[in-house]
Design an enzyme around this catalytic site. Structure first.
Site, short mmCIF file in Angstrom:
data_model
loop_
_atom_site.label_atom_id
_atom_site.label_comp_id
_atom_site.label_asym_id
_atom_site.label_seq_id
_atom_site.Cartn_x
_atom_site.Cartn_y
_atom_site.Cartn_z
N SER A 120 -4.70 36.79 15.85
CA SER A 120 -4.22 35.97 16.94
C SER A 120 -3.16 36.94 17.94
O SER A 120 -3.25 37.85 18.10
CB SER A 120 -3.81 34.57 16.50
OG SER A 120 -3.51 33.72 17.68
N HIS A 135 -8.78 35.98 19.13
CA HIS A 135 -9.60 34.56 19.40
C HIS A 135 -8.94 33.86 20.41
O HIS A 135 -7.94 34.67 21.16
CB HIS A 135 -9.55 33.53 18.21
CG HIS A 135 -8.23 32.98 17.89
ND1 HIS A 135 -7.94 32.30 16.79
CD2 HIS A 135 -7.02 33.34 18.14
CE1 HIS A 135 -6.66 31.94 16.55
NE2 HIS A 135 -6.23 32.64 17.55
#
Length: 193
Positions: A98, A123
């Site tokens: 992330s 993501h």
């Protein structure tokens, strides 16, 4: 409670002990570990600014082992990495997920690496808000703006198209170190020094 190892140095004036992270900071090594949050981001930013003041021509090394975290805290680190004069080498040890992956990719081009068994995950940003419908709508619009900014910066650092980034960040997308290299998140997979 975590225990931080101490390092003892012999100098002409006697012995001096440092915690291991302070000793490594003298060698221009910063550890970005754990969840990216405001307190940690402030410490990382302070270390980056300190090392720039010490020697603006010498590279700074950031070792990353992070599951990700706050976008705003991560952007404070990212913007500082881009702002300072020294090149910033990033190295993934363990995981960069992330916001951790975003910061890994944000290192100086040609100076981003991962160890062979490191994992990288990209993501879309996560959001959660409760409240009145109008406030939920405002927060939804904000997270879409943040998503666009993150995608644009990832495209810039990886060489991937915005469309490809949007597709690849739609769900959790885990990569090996080699896959992260092929994708453009890192430039090298380091086996030995």
């Amino acid at each position: 409670m975590s225990v931080i190892p101490m390092v003892v140095e012999q100098t002409s004036r006697g012995e001096r002990s440092y915690d291991i992270y302070s000793r490594l900071l003298k060698e221009r090594v910063i550890f970005l570990t754990g969840e990216v949050e405001d307190r940690m981001a402030n410490l990382i930013v302070a270390q980056l600014l300190f090392l720039e003041a010490e020697d603006p021509a010498k590279d700074i090394n950031i070792y990353i082992n992070s599951p990700g975290g706050s976008v705003t805290a991560g952007m404070a680190i990212y913007d500082t990495m881009q702002f300072i004069k020294p090149n910033v080498r990033t190295l993934c040890i363990g995981q960069a997920c992330s916001m951790g992956a975003f910061l890994l990719a944000g290192g100086t081009a040609g100076k981003r690496a991962a160890l062979p068994h490191a994992r990288v995950m990209i993501h879309q940003p996560l959001g959660g808000f409760r409240g009145q419908a109008s406030d939920i709508q405002i927060h939804a619009q904000e997270i879409l703006k943040i998503k666009q900014t993150l995608n644009e910066r990832l495209a810039f650092h990886t060489g991937q198209s915005i469309e490809q980034i949007e597709q690849d960040t739609d769900r959790d997308n885990f990569m090996s170190a080699e896959q992260a290299k092929l994708y453009g998140l890192v430039d090298d997979v380091l086996i030995k020094r």
